[in-house]
Design a protein around this motif. Structure first.
Motif, PDB file in Angstrom:
ATOM      1  N   THR A  70       0.846  -1.182   0.000  1.00 24.71           N
ATOM      2  CA  THR A  70       0.000   0.000   0.000  1.00 24.71           C
ATOM      3  C   THR A  70       0.891   1.244   0.000  1.00 24.71           C
ATOM      4  O   THR A  70       2.069   1.177   0.365  1.00 24.71           O
ATOM      5  CB  THR A  70      -0.900   0.034   1.237  1.00 24.71           C
ATOM      6  N   PRO A  71       0.363   2.385  -0.380  1.00 21.08           N
ATOM      7  CA  PRO A  71       1.186   3.602  -0.339  1.00 21.08           C
ATOM      8  C   PRO A  71       1.711   3.911   1.062  1.00 21.08           C
ATOM      9  O   PRO A  71       2.852   4.337   1.218  1.00 21.08           O
ATOM     10  CB  PRO A  71       0.227   4.691  -0.835  1.00 21.08           C
ATOM     11  N   THR A  72       0.877   3.691   2.077  1.00 18.66           N
ATOM     12  CA  THR A  72       1.314   3.993   3.437  1.00 18.66           C
ATOM     13  C   THR A  72       2.412   3.035   3.894  1.00 18.66           C
ATOM     14  O   THR A  72       3.372   3.456   4.550  1.00 18.66           O
ATOM     15  CB  THR A  72       0.130   3.935   4.413  1.00 18.66           C
ATOM     16  N   ALA A  73       2.322   1.763   3.547  1.00 21.06           N
ATOM     17  CA  ALA A  73       3.381   0.816   3.908  1.00 21.06           C
ATOM     18  C   ALA A  73       4.679   1.154   3.188  1.00 21.06           C
ATOM     19  O   ALA A  73       5.778   1.041   3.758  1.00 21.06           O
ATOM     20  CB  ALA A  73       2.945  -0.615   3.575  1.00 21.06           C
ATOM     21  N   THR A  74       4.572   1.580   1.934  1.00 22.91           N
ATOM     22  CA  THR A  74       5.755   1.990   1.186  1.00 22.91           C
ATOM     23  C   THR A  74       6.410   3.197   1.834  1.00 22.91           C
ATOM     24  O   THR A  74       7.641   3.263   1.987  1.00 22.91           O
ATOM     25  CB  THR A  74       5.372   2.313  -0.266  1.00 22.91           C
ATOM     26  N   ALA A  75       5.598   4.167   2.234  1.00 24.13           N
ATOM     27  CA  ALA A  75       6.131   5.361   2.891  1.00 24.13           C
ATOM     28  C   ALA A  75       6.776   5.008   4.223  1.00 24.13           C
ATOM     29  O   ALA A  75       7.815   5.588   4.594  1.00 24.13           O
ATOM     30  CB  ALA A  75       5.015   6.384   3.092  1.00 24.13           C
ATOM     31  N   MET A  76       6.187   4.062   4.960  1.00 27.43           N
ATOM     32  CA  MET A  76       6.786   3.623   6.229  1.00 27.43           C
ATOM     33  C   MET A  76       8.183   3.057   6.004  1.00 27.43           C
ATOM     34  O   MET A  76       9.126   3.368   6.751  1.00 27.43           O
ATOM     35  CB  MET A  76       5.894   2.563   6.885  1.00 27.43           C
ATOM     36  N   ALA A  77       8.334   2.220   4.981  1.00 27.50           N
ATOM     37  CA  ALA A  77       9.642   1.635   4.681  1.00 27.50           C
ATOM     38  C   ALA A  77      10.644   2.720   4.319  1.00 27.50           C
ATOM     39  O   ALA A  77      11.810   2.686   4.756  1.00 27.50           O
ATOM     40  CB  ALA A  77       9.511   0.618   3.553  1.00 27.50           C
ATOM     41  N   ALA A  78      10.215   3.694   3.508  1.00 28.15           N
ATOM     42  CA  ALA A  78      11.117   4.775   3.104  1.00 28.15           C
ATOM     43  C   ALA A  78      11.514   5.641   4.303  1.00 28.15           C
ATOM     44  O   ALA A  78      12.686   6.019   4.446  1.00 28.15           O
ATOM     45  CB  ALA A  78      10.455   5.624   2.024  1.00 28.15           C
ATOM     46  N   LEU A  79      10.543   5.965   5.168  1.00 29.62           N
ATOM     47  CA  LEU A  79      10.839   6.756   6.361  1.00 29.62           C
ATOM     48  C   LEU A  79      11.833   6.034   7.263  1.00 29.62           C
ATOM     49  O   LEU A  79      12.767   6.640   7.798  1.00 29.62           O
ATOM     50  CB  LEU A  79       9.555   7.028   7.144  1.00 29.62           C
ATOM     51  N   THR A  80      11.620   4.744   7.434  1.00 33.38           N
ATOM     52  CA  THR A  80      12.501   3.958   8.296  1.00 33.38           C
ATOM     53  C   THR A  80      13.914   3.926   7.750  1.00 33.38           C
ATOM     54  O   THR A  80      14.891   4.153   8.470  1.00 33.38           O
ATOM     55  CB  THR A  80      11.955   2.524   8.437  1.00 33.38           C
ATOM     56  N   LEU A  81      14.040   3.636   6.443  1.00 32.10           N
ATOM     57  CA  LEU A  81      15.359   3.583   5.818  1.00 32.10           C
ATOM     58  C   LEU A  81      16.040   4.945   5.873  1.00 32.10           C
ATOM     59  O   LEU A  81      17.259   5.043   6.085  1.00 32.10           O
ATOM     60  CB  LEU A  81      15.226   3.122   4.367  1.00 32.10           C
ATOM     61  N   ASP A  82      15.273   6.009   5.705  1.00 31.53           N
ATOM     62  CA  ASP A  82      15.862   7.347   5.721  1.00 31.53           C
ATOM     63  C   ASP A  82      16.448   7.654   7.094  1.00 31.53           C
ATOM     64  O   ASP A  82      17.544   8.217   7.206  1.00 31.53           O
ATOM     65  CB  ASP A  82      14.817   8.387   5.330  1.00 31.53           C
ATOM     66  N   HIS A  83      15.737   7.276   8.152  1.00 27.18           N
ATOM     67  CA  HIS A  83      16.258   7.471   9.507  1.00 27.18           C
ATOM     68  C   HIS A  83      17.523   6.646   9.726  1.00 27.18           C
ATOM     69  O   HIS A  83      18.535   7.163  10.207  1.00 27.18           O
ATOM     70  CB  HIS A  83      15.195   7.079  10.536  1.00 27.18           C
TER      71      HIS A  83
END
Length: 353
Positions: A70-83
């Motif tokens: 889902t878009p929200t799950a994708t964004a969660m993965a990106a946010l996590t990796l960015d941190h």
């Protein structure tokens, strides 16, 4: 011109020596490292695992498939990796094609451009830490309350707009779109921060950048500045004393995409290569590949096609070939190369800057 490393797809397991190549890319000062996914390994896990041994290179997905999450799950993965990476993540997204989307993810492949626009909108809401609300044709967040005539599978109506519990490290994470058809390329120019072309031929730069310019002309002022838009093209590189021997290392890759990564009549990769002037070649390769004659399909790839989209031959030939890319729309060449090839490129004075 910047340079990066594309780790490519896994086969039965991780590409041999790829962890060392990623570390070398970081040591050499390359711009970025990218991972892929189809229907085997995913893109985020290897990027985090290998990226943990790096400190400078940006870490990109090329690409994370939009129908896989889902878009929200994708964004969660990106946010996590960015941190975890200290602000080095790049979110490369792609729609894949009907074979994978319907065969692997079990979702209908319809109106991918319109779905991409909604997907990116929602990802940006999450990354901006807004309360996510969306009423689109493909996504509704939260799901609407059921009506009086709703059946037993209706939603509860208890969903509410949520915002990420994690505070983003950056107000925006760059979003790149993998695109091959002209309309999809234009969409990348309009809504994304970068374009990820798979088959780019410098001799056709004017034709290939045309749809991109159309999209950039429609770009909203709310998006990142047009001047910072990136074009990160995948470029296989093989250094050998014999150019045909080097080309033989690339031919199976091209045959797979032209012949096997899509159904007959619905292969976006085939169409992208055909637009480079290789329609008859593509038809022959697809016919051979679908007949199970994969070695013959690879052998049917002419050297001219390999040289259009890849760099093959001696180190001097590869270095000379790189100059043709400098005046194109491409801002970053993503090398598909092993550790040995990276060492060879690094040994050439001034080649990697």
């Amino acid at each position: 011109m910047r340079f990066g490393l594309h780790t490519g797809y896994w086969s039965a397991g991780p590409p041999p020596g790829i962890a060392e190549a990623v570390r070398m890319a970081d040591t050499l000062g390359l711009d970025s490292v990218w991972t892929a996914e189809a229907y085997g390994s995913d893109a985020f896990t290897p990027l985090a695992w290998w990226g943990a041994a790096t400190s400078r290179v940006r870490l990109g997905t090329a690409v994370a498939q939009m129908y896989a999450r889902t878009p929200t799950a994708t964004a969660m993965a990106a946010l996590t990796l960015d941190h975890l990476s200290g602000g080095r993540a790049i979110l490369g997204l792609g729609a894949s094609g009907p074979q994978v989307v319907e065969g692997w993810y079990g979702q209908p492949f319809r109106r991918p451009l319109a779905r991409t626009r909604e997907f990116v909108d929602i990802v940006r809401q999450v990354i901006a830490r807004e309360r996510v609300q969306y009423d689109g044709q493909f996504f509704q967040l939260p799901l609407p309350a059921p009506g009086p005539d709703s059946g037993p599978d209706a939603p509860t109506g208890l969903g509410r707009p949520l915002r990420s519990t994690v505070h983003p490290l950056r107000p925006e994470i760059p979003i790149h779109l993998a695109a091959e058809g002209p309309k999809n390329v234009a969409l990348a120019g309009e809504i994304a921060d970068g374009w990820l072309p798979l088959f780019y031929a410098p001799r056709l730069d004017a034709e290939l950048r045309g749809p991109l310019e159309e999209g950039l002309d429609r770009r909203s002022e709310a998006r990142s500045p047009r001047e910072t838009f990136e074009v990160c093209a995948t470029v296989p590189i093989v250094v050998r004393d014999d150019v045909e021997e080097a080309a033989d290392q690339v031919r199976p890759f091209l045959a797979l995409y032209i012949g096997g990564m899509g159904a007959k009549g619905a292969n976006f990769h085939l169409e992208a290569v055909a637009r480079l002037g290789y329609r008859e070649v593509c038809d022959d390769v697809q016919r051979l590949y679908l007949d199970g004659r994969r070695a013959e399909a690879a052998a049917a790839i002419p050297l001219e096609l390999v040289r259009d989209v890849a760099l093959v031959g001696t180190l001097l030939q590869v270095a000379a070939g790189m100059t043709a890319w400098e005046s194109t729309a491409v801002t970053t060449m993503l090398f598909q190369a092993d550790e040995q090839t990276l060492r060879a490129l690094a040994s050439a004075p001034g080649l990697l800057g």
